[in-house]
Design an enzyme around this catalytic site. Structure first.
Site, PDB file in Angstrom:
ATOM      1  N   ASN A  84      -2.859 -14.527  12.344  1.00  0.00           N
ATOM      2  CA  ASN A  84      -2.621 -15.658  13.450  1.00  0.00           C
ATOM      3  C   ASN A  84      -3.637 -15.627  14.593  1.00  0.00           C
ATOM      4  OD1 ASN A  84      -0.349 -15.763  11.996  1.00  0.00           O
ATOM      5  ND2 ASN A  84       1.019 -14.787  13.353  1.00  0.00           N
ATOM      6  N   ASN A 130       6.490  -8.141   1.984  1.00  0.00           N
ATOM      7  CA  ASN A 130       4.981  -8.170   2.047  1.00  0.00           C
ATOM      8  C   ASN A 130       4.370  -9.058   0.846  1.00  0.00           C
ATOM      9  OD1 ASN A 130       2.685  -6.960   2.834  1.00  0.00           O
ATOM     10  ND2 ASN A 130       2.613  -5.581   0.859  1.00  0.00           N
ATOM     11  N   GLY A 146      -0.895 -19.631  19.994  1.00  0.00           N
ATOM     12  CA  GLY A 146      -1.951 -20.452  20.737  1.00  0.00           C
ATOM     13  C   GLY A 146      -1.888 -20.092  22.216  1.00  0.00           C
ATOM     14  N   ARG A 204       0.859  -1.226   0.061  1.00  0.00           N
ATOM     15  CA  ARG A 204      -0.104   0.068  -0.188  1.00  0.00           C
ATOM     16  C   ARG A 204       0.826   1.337  -0.030  1.00  0.00           C
ATOM     17  NH1 ARG A 204      -1.988   0.968   4.373  1.00  0.00           N
ATOM     18  NH2 ARG A 204      -1.380  -0.690   5.805  1.00  0.00           N
ATOM     19  N   LYS A 247      -9.495  -2.254   1.552  1.00  0.00           N
ATOM     20  CA  LYS A 247      -9.094  -1.039   2.475  1.00  0.00           C
ATOM     21  C   LYS A 247     -10.009   0.238   2.150  1.00  0.00           C
ATOM     22  CE  LYS A 247      -6.108  -3.479   4.649  1.00  0.00           C
ATOM     23  NZ  LYS A 247      -6.437  -3.826   5.974  1.00  0.00           N
ATOM     24  N   CYS A 287       1.116  -7.385  13.314  1.00  0.00           N
ATOM     25  CA  CYS A 287       1.128  -7.676  14.868  1.00  0.00           C
ATOM     26  C   CYS A 287       0.186  -8.778  15.143  1.00  0.00           C
ATOM     27  CB  CYS A 287       0.350  -6.472  15.497  1.00  0.00           C
ATOM     28  SG  CYS A 287       1.311  -5.058  15.531  1.00  0.00           S
ATOM     29  N   ASN A 341      -1.956 -17.354  23.607  1.00  0.00           N
ATOM     30  CA  ASN A 341      -2.851 -16.074  23.620  1.00  0.00           C
ATOM     31  C   ASN A 341      -3.989 -16.601  24.046  1.00  0.00           C
ATOM     32  OD1 ASN A 341      -0.397 -14.467  23.055  1.00  0.00           O
ATOM     33  ND2 ASN A 341      -1.316 -14.467  20.835  1.00  0.00           N
ATOM     34  N   ASP A 369      -9.581  -9.211   9.074  1.00  0.00           N
ATOM     35  CA  ASP A 369      -8.886  -7.881   8.795  1.00  0.00           C
ATOM     36  C   ASP A 369      -9.937  -6.798   8.879  1.00  0.00           C
ATOM     37  OD1 ASP A 369      -6.725  -6.454   7.807  1.00  0.00           O
ATOM     38  OD2 ASP A 369      -7.635  -6.282   5.929  1.00  0.00           O
ATOM     39  N   LYS A 405      -2.606  -9.989  13.240  1.00  0.00           N
ATOM     40  CA  LYS A 405      -4.309 -10.286  13.288  1.00  0.00           C
ATOM     41  C   LYS A 405      -4.871 -11.780  12.695  1.00  0.00           C
ATOM     42  CE  LYS A 405      -6.561  -6.987  11.648  1.00  0.00           C
ATOM     43  NZ  LYS A 405      -5.780  -6.207  10.896  1.00  0.00           N
ATOM     44  N   SER A 407      -0.930  -3.403  11.302  1.00  0.00           N
ATOM     45  CA  SER A 407      -0.466  -4.373  10.333  1.00  0.00           C
ATOM     46  C   SER A 407       0.802  -5.076  11.093  1.00  0.00           C
ATOM     47  CB  SER A 407       0.047  -3.776   8.927  1.00  0.00           C
ATOM     48  OG  SER A 407      -1.306  -2.843   8.401  1.00  0.00           O
ATOM     49  N   GLY A 460      -2.400  -5.277  -4.186  1.00  0.00           N
ATOM     50  CA  GLY A 460      -3.217  -5.369  -2.757  1.00  0.00           C
ATOM     51  C   GLY A 460      -4.356  -4.058  -2.541  1.00  0.00           C
ATOM     52  N   GLY A 461      -4.215  -3.710  -1.494  1.00  0.00           N
ATOM     53  CA  GLY A 461      -5.208  -2.651  -0.721  1.00  0.00           C
ATOM     54  C   GLY A 461      -5.147  -1.231  -1.997  1.00  0.00           C
TER      55      GLY A 461
HETATM   56  C1  OXD Z   1      -2.771  -4.196   6.163  1.00  0.00           C
HETATM   57  C2  OXD Z   1      -3.443  -5.283   5.384  1.00  0.00           C
HETATM   58  O1  OXD Z   1      -1.822  -3.475   5.493  1.00  0.00           O
HETATM   59  O2  OXD Z   1      -4.562  -6.006   5.905  1.00  0.00           O
HETATM   60  O3  OXD Z   1      -3.286  -3.887   7.154  1.00  0.00           O
HETATM   61  O4  OXD Z   1      -3.164  -5.689   4.123  1.00  0.00           O
HETATM   62 MN    MN Z   2      -5.424  -4.835   7.374  1.00  0.00          MN
END
Ligand code: OXD
Ligand code: MN
Length: 598
Positions: free
Chosen positions: A270, A378, A506, A71, A222, A266, A508, A289, A268, A264, A214-215
Site C-alpha cells: 500500500n 493469504n 494516502g 510460507r 524470499k 503492515c 501517510n 517487497d 508495504k 508482512s 509463494g515464497g
Molecule cells: C511476505 C511476502 O510474507 O512478501 O513478506 O510474501
Molecule cells: Mn515480503
C-alpha cells in the site's frame, strides 16, 4: 536443443534429472508463447480457471491445497557447517544431514512430470547489482509465476555465457505420479513433515521440497533475493533487504528515494504505490517487497528492485487502500485462493463491493452468509510491475536509485508513537533491530503480544542476526556523510474503542513529507528519549480530517510503557550472545538511560 554451452549448468541439470527422474526436461525461454501454452495446458487439466475475458483479460485463478497456503517458517532452514553461523533466529540442520534427507525425498520425485529449467535474473538483465539464478521445478504454476516475478529466458543465459556464476535453485512439489496417474486438477504438494525449504548459504544453493506456494516455491523471491542474497551481500559489502522502494517528488521537483521495511501485513504494498493526499507531492513506485542496495560510484546507496512483479496479499486490497494495485491487477494477472464470482471474475474480502455468491478458495459454494471467508487470508495476486500506473520510469535503471531515507516500523496499537527519527546511524540501526509488530491473525489471546521482527528480516536473514546488525553498522561507516536518514513509524495506534487513530494510506504522505523536509534541513523536530520527533505544527495537516488532540496524542511518549519494552527487548537480544555487536549493546544501554533519566 542445447540452449547453453555453460558446462557447469549443463552438468547440474543432468545431475538433477538423474536424481528426480522426470518424464522430460524443458528449458524455459520466457516467451509469451511459453506462458500461453502452459496456461492452456493447466486450464485443460483443471488446475487453472480462465477468468472472464471481458472482466479480467488474460487472467487466471488457481486454488491451492488447503494445507499449502503460505510460507512455512517452521520448515525453513539455514544449513551452515556451524550452527552459530545460522544464529538464534533461524532453524538449523547440518548441511550434510539435510542433503541426505532431501536427496532421499528428491529420488524419483518428478516421475510422471515435466522438469522445467528456468534461467532468471533478479534485477534488470546485466545490471551490476543483478544476480542470475536457475530454478529447476516440476510445477508449471511456478514457471508462469516466475515469468511475471523475474526476468526469464535466453538473455539471461547469454549474460551467463560459458562460465558465469549462477545460483542453483531446486524445487519440487514432492508428489511423483504413478503410470497413467494425473493430478486431476488437484494442487500437488507433500505433507507438512516432508516439506523443506532449505538454504545452503556457504554454497549459494537452494533446495525446496514439498510446497508449491509463494515464497516456498518461487525461489527467486524470499529464498534467493533475501536469504541467500543477504549472506552474499555481507560477504560482498552490499545489502539485501525486505524493503519497498518509492520516489517522492516535491512541488519544486526535488526527488527523494525512500526504502522502507515493515513485517508482512503492515501495508508495504500500500505504501509503495500510495496516492498522496498532501498537495502537489507525487509518489512513484519502484518496488514493493525487496531492495538490493550497493554503494555507487558517487558514494550514495543505490537501490534496485530485483523483482519484476508484485506477489501481493489480495484480501484488504481495494480502491481506498490501494487504488494503484487495483489498477495493476486489471489484466494479465494470476490469482491464487480468491473467490470465483458467478460472472467469472475474482473477489476477496474487503474488495470495494460484497460479492453475492461465488465459489470459495476451497472450491465450495459461497455466499457472504456462509460464515466463513471466501478468499484465504493469504490469497495472492501475481501481477507485472510494469502495469502499475505509477511505476517510476527509472524502476529498471540498472544503476539503481539513490536512497535518502530508510523507514522501519511495525503494527502496534499502543506504545510506539506515529513517527520518530534516529539521532544518528547507530541509533537508527538499533531502531530497526528492535522493531516489533503485533501478529495480525485473529489472536484468541487478546492480551497484547508482540513479535520482534528486526528490520522485518526475522524470517529472511540468511545468517546470524548479530552479524547482520554488525553489517548494518559497517555499511554506515562506509557510507559516511552519504548515509540515509533513518526513521521509525507506527501507522496503527488505536483508541480505547480499538479504532485506528491515524487515517493511514494516502495520508501517510504527510509524514513522508516531514521526513523529506528533515533531509533538506527545512523541518523542525524536538529531541526526545526516543529520538527526534515532530510536533503537530511540523506536519502538513492541511485538509487532514483529524482531531489535533488525537494527533498530539500519538506524537507523545508514554515512558511507563517502555519498561515492559526493555524486558521484552532484553529477552530477544539475549540469545544473540557473543555475536551481539558492541555498538548494539551501547545503543540498548543508551536507550534505557534516556527513557529513565532524561
Ligand atoms: C511476505 C511476502 O510474507 O512478501 O513478506 O510474501
Ligand atoms: Mn515480503
Amino acid at each position: 536443443m542445447s540452449v547453453t554451452k555453460h558446462k557447469e549448468l549443463l552438468a547440474w541439470v543432468e545431475e538433477i534429472q538423474a536424481m528426480c527422474k522426470p518424464d522430460e526436461v524443458v528449458w524455459c525461454d520466457g516467451t509469451k508463447e511459453e506462458y500461453d501454452r502452459l496456461m492452456n495446458e493447466m486450464v485443460e487439466s483443471g488446475m487453472a480457471i480462465k477468468l472472464n475475458e471481458d472482466k479480467r483479460p488474460n487472467s487466471f485463478l488457481f486454488r491451492s491445497d488447503p494445507s499449502d497456503v503460505a510460507r512455512v517458517e517452521d520448515r525453513t532452514y539455514i544449513a551452515t557447517r556451524k550452527q552459530v553461523d545460522a544464529g538464534p533466529t533461524n532453524n538449523w540442520i547440518d548441511p550434510v544431514e539435510l542433503k541426505k534427507t532431501m536427496t532421499e525425498l528428491y529420488d524419483g520425485c518428478m516421475r510422471g512430470r515435466t522438469m522445467f529449467v528456468i534461467p532468471f535474473s533478479m534485477g534488470p538483465v546485466g545490471s551490476p547489482i543483478a544476480k542470475v539464478g536457475i530454478e529447476i521445478t516440476d510445477s508449471p504454476y511456478v514457471v508462469v509465476n516466475m515469468h511475471i516475478m523475474t526476468r526469464v529466458g535466453q538473455p539471461v543465459l547469454d549474460v551467463l555465457g560459458e562460465d558465469g556464476q549462477f545460483i542453483p535453485c531446486l524445487h519440487s512439489v514432492g508428489k511423483p505420479l504413478g503410470p497413467g496417474e494425473s493430478d486431476n486438477g488437484q494442487w500437488p504438494c507433500a505433507p507438512i513433515e516432508k516439506k523443506y525449504i532449505a538454504h545452503f548459504p556457504e554454497e549459494n544453493l537452494i533446495w525446496s521440497f514439498g510446497s508449491g506456494y509463494g515464497g516456498n516455491a518461487l525461489l527467486g523471491k524470499k529464498c534467493l533475493a533475501l536469504r541467500i542474497a543477504s549472506a552474499l551481500a555481507r560477504r560482498e559489502g552490499w545489502m539485501a533487504e525486505h524493503m519497498l522502494i518509492l520516489r517522492l517528488t516535491s512541488p519544486e521537483g526535488k526527488q527523494f528515494h525512500i526504502a522502507a521495511a515493515f513485517p508482512s501485513a503492515c501495508g508495504k504494498t500500500n505504501l509503495a504505490m500510495m496516492v498522496p493526499t498532501v498537495k502537489d507531492w507525487k509518489v512513484e513506485c519502484i518496488g514493493d517487497d525487496i531492495a538490493w542496495m550497493k554503494i555507487g560510484p558517487d558514494g550514495t546507496l543505490r537501490a534496485i528492485n530485483p523483482e519484476s512483479g508484485f506477489f501481493g496479499v489480495a484480501p484488504g486490497t481495494n480502491y481506498k487502500t490501494n487504488p494503484m494495485a487495483m489498477e495493476t491487477v486489471k489484466e494479465n494477472s494470476i490469482f491464487t485462493n480468491c473467490v470465483l464470482t458467478d460472472d467469472g471474475d475474482i473477489w476477496w474480502e474487503d474488495m470495494d463491493y460484497v460479492a453475492e455468491h461465488g465459489i470459495d478458495w476451497k472450491g465450495n459454494e459461497w455466499t457472504p452468509d456462509s460464515g466463513r471467508n471466501g478468499a484465504h487470508p493469504n490469497a495472492r495476486f501475481t501481477t507485472p510491475a510494469a502495469q502499475c500506473p505509477i511505476i517510476s520510469e527509472n524502476w529498471e535503471d540498472p544503476a539503481g536509485v539513490p536512497i535518502d531515507i530508510f523507514i522501519f516500523g511495525g503494527r502496534r496499537s499502543d506504545v510506539m508513537p506515529l513517527v520518530h527519527e534516529a539521532v544518528d546511524w547507530d541509533h537508527g540501526v538499533f531502531m530497526g533491530a528492535s522493531a516489533a509488530s503485533e501478529p495480525t491473525a485473529a489472536a484468541l489471546d487478546v492480551k497484547k503480544k508482540i513479535r520482534r521482527d528486526p528490520m522485518a528480516m526475522l524470517p529472511f536473514a540468511g545468517y546470524n542476526i548479530g552479524e547482520y546488525w554488525q553489517h548494518w553498522f559497517e555499511m554506515g561507516d562506509k557510507l559516511g556523510d552519504k548515509q540515509p536518514k533513518i526513521f521509525y513509524v507506527n501507522w496503527f495506534r488505536r483508541d480505547e474503542n480499538r479504532k485506528f487513530i491515524w487515517p493511514g494510506f494516502g495520508e501517510n504522505s504527510r509524514i513522508l513529507k516531514w521526513m523529506c523536509e528533515r533531509v533538506d534541513g527545512k523541518a523542525d523536530a524536538v529531541e526526545t528519549p526516543l529520538g527526534f520527533m515532530p510536533q503537530v505544527k511540523d506536519i502538513d495537516i492541511d485538509g487532514l480530517d483529524m482531531d489535533t488532540k488525537a494527533l498530539e496524542g500519538i506524537l507523545e511518549i508514554d515512558r511507563e510503557a517502555f519498561v515492559s519494552e526493555f524486558e521484552d527487548l532484553d529477552e530477544f537480544m539475549q540469545p544473540v550472545g557473543d555475536k551481539l555487536p558492541k555498538r548494539m549493546k551501547n545503543q540498548i544501554e543508551r536507550f534505557k538511560d534516556r527513557m529513565k533519566n532524561s
